[in-house]
Design a protein around this motif. Structure first.
Motif, PDB file in Angstrom:
ATOM      1  N   MET A  58       0.839  -1.195   0.000  1.00 57.33           N
ATOM      2  CA  MET A  58       0.000   0.000   0.000  1.00 57.33           C
ATOM      3  C   MET A  58       0.876   1.249   0.000  1.00 57.33           C
ATOM      4  SD  MET A  58      -2.948  -1.454   0.027  1.00 57.33           S
ATOM      5  CE  MET A  58      -3.983  -0.028   0.301  1.00 57.33           C
ATOM      6  N   ARG A  60      -0.401   4.397   0.119  1.00 57.10           N
ATOM      7  CA  ARG A  60      -1.037   5.400   0.971  1.00 57.10           C
ATOM      8  C   ARG A  60      -1.581   4.733   2.230  1.00 57.10           C
ATOM      9  NH1 ARG A  60      -5.672   7.799  -2.418  1.00 57.10           N
ATOM     10  NH2 ARG A  60      -5.769   5.635  -3.163  1.00 57.10           N
ATOM     11  N   ARG A  61      -1.797   5.536   3.245  1.00 58.28           N
ATOM     12  CA  ARG A  61      -2.338   5.008   4.499  1.00 58.28           C
ATOM     13  C   ARG A  61      -3.860   4.975   4.395  1.00 58.28           C
ATOM     14  NH1 ARG A  61       1.603   8.699   6.870  1.00 58.28           N
ATOM     15  NH2 ARG A  61       3.480   7.510   7.390  1.00 58.28           N
ATOM     16  N   GLU A  62      -4.352   3.913   3.803  1.00 61.27           N
ATOM     17  CA  GLU A  62      -5.788   3.747   3.620  1.00 61.27           C
ATOM     18  C   GLU A  62      -6.350   2.834   4.707  1.00 61.27           C
ATOM     19  OE1 GLU A  62      -7.187   3.547  -0.591  1.00 61.27           O
ATOM     20  OE2 GLU A  62      -5.115   2.932  -0.962  1.00 61.27           O
ATOM     21  N   PHE A 122      -2.028   3.141   9.605  1.00 58.19           N
ATOM     22  CA  PHE A 122      -3.254   2.834   8.876  1.00 58.19           C
ATOM     23  C   PHE A 122      -4.459   2.920   9.814  1.00 58.19           C
ATOM     24  CE2 PHE A 122      -0.007   0.956   6.288  1.00 58.19           C
ATOM     25  CZ  PHE A 122      -0.478   1.013   4.987  1.00 58.19           C
ATOM     26  N   ARG A 163     -14.865   2.524   3.670  1.00 56.81           N
ATOM     27  CA  ARG A 163     -14.229   2.212   2.389  1.00 56.81           C
ATOM     28  C   ARG A 163     -12.838   1.604   2.597  1.00 56.81           C
ATOM     29  NH1 ARG A 163     -18.146   1.495  -1.127  1.00 56.81           N
ATOM     30  NH2 ARG A 163     -19.656   3.205  -1.038  1.00 56.81           N
ATOM     31  N   ALA A 170      -9.394  -0.392   2.245  1.00 53.53           N
ATOM     32  CA  ALA A 170      -8.533  -0.795   1.128  1.00 53.53           C
ATOM     33  C   ALA A 170      -7.935  -2.170   1.384  1.00 53.53           C
ATOM     34  CB  ALA A 170      -7.430   0.229   0.909  1.00 53.53           C
ATOM     35  N   ASN A 173     -13.604  -0.448  -2.864  1.00 54.70           N
ATOM     36  CA  ASN A 173     -12.280   0.157  -2.694  1.00 54.70           C
ATOM     37  C   ASN A 173     -11.237  -0.836  -2.185  1.00 54.70           C
ATOM     38  OD1 ASN A 173     -10.585   2.583  -2.734  1.00 54.70           O
ATOM     39  ND2 ASN A 173     -10.531   2.383  -0.508  1.00 54.70           N
ATOM     40  N   LYS A 176      -8.368  -3.182  -2.124  1.00 57.49           N
ATOM     41  CA  LYS A 176      -7.234  -3.523  -2.988  1.00 57.49           C
ATOM     42  C   LYS A 176      -6.651  -4.874  -2.630  1.00 57.49           C
ATOM     43  CE  LYS A 176      -2.768  -1.789  -4.627  1.00 57.49           C
ATOM     44  NZ  LYS A 176      -1.796  -0.664  -4.584  1.00 57.49           N
ATOM     45  N   ARG A 233     -10.855  -1.467  -7.797  1.00 59.49           N
ATOM     46  CA  ARG A 233      -9.449  -1.089  -7.914  1.00 59.49           C
ATOM     47  C   ARG A 233      -8.857  -1.713  -9.172  1.00 59.49           C
ATOM     48  NH1 ARG A 233      -7.885   1.335  -2.771  1.00 59.49           N
ATOM     49  NH2 ARG A 233      -5.832   1.603  -3.710  1.00 59.49           N
TER      50      ARG A 233
END
Length: 530
Positions: A211, A213-215, A240, A261, A263, A288, A290, A313
């Motif tokens: 990852m 980004r910090r989703e 996260f 949402r 990830a 969303n 992934k 995704r």
């Protein structure tokens, strides 16, 4: 040894939230339920909030008399405060022993006898409705997380206890005790150290390493399972946001996921099975995601295909890790839209390079194959150190390097490990029950569960559950089993009535006993023609 390369501290459970708060103080932990020990805190807590809560209750436990190296059994109603109380105990150097809220009082009593008079932390509901009075004689002191009972000490009475600083034990000292699934009988108490947990952390960290980004990360894992502790460390120490679910109900999960949402999503295999319906939910709760992750058992190909198809995704992946409570994650593989799970049948993956090893030991002197699978054995520094109160039993299963998993399988020439059956579930002459179940799932979309069990006086019998408990389509069933090994007529059960473990595994031996005795929600349908 791999441990020498991991570092000399291991996973420090007691200061997990302190360190997460120091790095990301405003990062958020979301819950779908209230904490029994602190309902006033609400369902959205920052890392600073959680660190303060753990420090507070660690100090209350110290005031109650709990000291470094002593055992505290936690058996209370299902909520994330099970995990928080375990970390609070570890923070003051004690060793928490986590028992699933789904265990019955008799089993809890048996497990208490394996520990030398531990502290018992429970609640008024469990004490009144599940636990026998003998637990008082087996415990040094009984503490209550919520409710009141004049025979106990309530943690609420210990509020305003002077704060006690965190204490770290040596990394090879026991730091956590969890129990095995108990699919074949009374669970065993597995002893983890900071070292062994760190060894499990490394391969599982690959999910969030992908990852950028910090989703948000959403997790529905038993609060008493060792996997939850490594999952929290992986996510929170990297900033996260984490959503934790106590309830796997698809409708509740849909609403939460539509808001959060996620990830990254992690859950038990049977939870994913029940979440197949989220793929067609108009809220698109999985759009969303992934990376889907499951670290307990192999999943049915239909489930993997359905959930990946629900993601919007670009390149969603489904990571499947095969392991066991005693050794942690051992082999892994991933699936995507372009490589469906049907491509390799029951392949559960390959070992983690430099971290785990796997071999299959022949049962007949020949190379193990799909028609003659061998015993699966694993080497890993994540292996537990013993079974608490059952050292002899541990030594019978543990070699110097290799650990027998209790499963049957074989490896292809490319190194892929194929899982065929549990040793105790093998049906001679039938082939892989898991493979047959996979094919039935793929052919009958109406099925929500199917388990093929042995019958002493005839061919194996499938126990089936149908979505929304509708009657099984018998014509569709006959077409689906036409080219499969011979089976008796199916018996239909309500899914809620199946005997399950804390991680929602079906207790196959118990189910076979119930069906053989003519018990169960659907036994009246057992005599219908296949």
């Amino acid at each position: 040894m791999l441990l020498q390369r991991i570092g000399n501290r291991g996973i420090r459970l007691g200061t997990l939230f302190d360190r997460a708060a120091a790095r990301y103080p405003t990062n958020v932990l979301l819950l779908d339920h209230d904490l029994d020990i602190a309902p006033e805190r609400g369902r959205s807590l920052t890392m600073t909030d959680v660190a303060d809560l753990v420090g507070d209750f660690g100090s209350r436990l110290w005031r109650a008399g709990l000291r470094p190296g002593e055992h505290m059994v936690i058996y209370k109603s299902n909520a994330f405060d099970i995990t928080l109380l375990a970390i609070a105990a570890a923070r003051i150097g004690a060793v928490p022993i986590l028992l699933s809220p789904h265990l019955d009082g008799e089993t809890v009593t048996v497990l208490l006898r394996r520990v030398d008079r531990p502290y018992l932390l429970t609640d008024a509901a469990k004490l009144a409705g599940f636990l026998p009075d003998t637990v008082f004689a087996l415990s040094r002191r009984v503490l209550l997380a919520s409710g009141t009972d004049e025979r106990t000490t309530s943690l609420a009475e210990l509020a305003e206890a002077p704060r006690v600083p965190a204490l770290e034990l040596p990394p090879d000292h026991p730091t956590l005790v969890t129990h095995t699934s108990g699919t074949t009988g009374i669970p065993k108490l597995a002893v983890h150290t900071a070292f062994s947990l760190e060894a499990r952390y490394r391969p599982q960290a690959l999910a969030t390493a992908l990852m950028r980004r910090r989703e948000p990360v959403a997790i529905h894992v038993s609060f008493v399972h060792s996997r939850l502790f490594t999952a929290l460390a992986i996510s929170l120490l990297r900033g996260f946001p984490v959503a934790l679910l106590a309830d796997a109900d698809p409708q509740r999960a849909s609403r939460l996921f539509a808001r959060v949402r996620p990830a990254v999503l992690e859950a038990h295999p049977n939870t994913y099975l029940s979440w197949e319906q989220l793929a067609s939910d108009p809220l698109e709760p999985l759009s969303n995601v992934k990376f889907f992750s499951s670290t307990f058992d192999a999943l049915h190909p239909r489930t993997v295909r359905t959930l990946i198809g629900a993601s919007r995704r670009w390149f969603p992946r489904f990571g499947q890790i095969y392991g066991q409570s005693e050794v942690g994650p051992s082999v892994a593989r991933s699936y995507g839209r372009r490589r469906p799970p049907e491509a390799d049948g029951r392949c559960v993956g390959i070992p983690f390079p430099g971290m785990t090893g796997v071999r299959v030991v022949s049962r007949d002197g020949k190379r193990p194959t799909s028609s003659s699978p061998g015993y699966i054995e694993v080497s890993s520094d994540g292996r537990i150190r013993t079974y608490l109160g059952e050292q002899g039993r541990f030594e019978r299963q543990a070699g110097e390097r290799w650990w027998r998993m209790g499963d049957l399988g074989y490896r292809t020439r490319f190194g892929c490990l194929h899982l065929m059956d549990r040793e105790v579930d093998e049906i001679p002459g039938f082939g892989s029950t898991l493979s047959v179940e996979d094919r039935l799932f793929s052919r009958l979309a109406e099925l929500s569960e199917v388990v093929v069990i042995p019958m002493g006086d005839g061919p194996p019998r499938p126990v089936v559950c149908v979505k929304d408990d509708r009657p099984l389509d018998r014509a569709a069933w006959r077409a689906a089993v036409a080219d499969l090994p011979e089976m008796a007529a199916p018996v239909q059960w309500r899914q809620a009535d199946l005997p399950q473990t804390a991680t929602t595994k079906i207790k196959r031996l118990e189910l076979a006993r119930l069906v053989g005795a003519g018990e169960g929600a659907g036994d009246e349908r057992a005599g219908e023609p296949a």
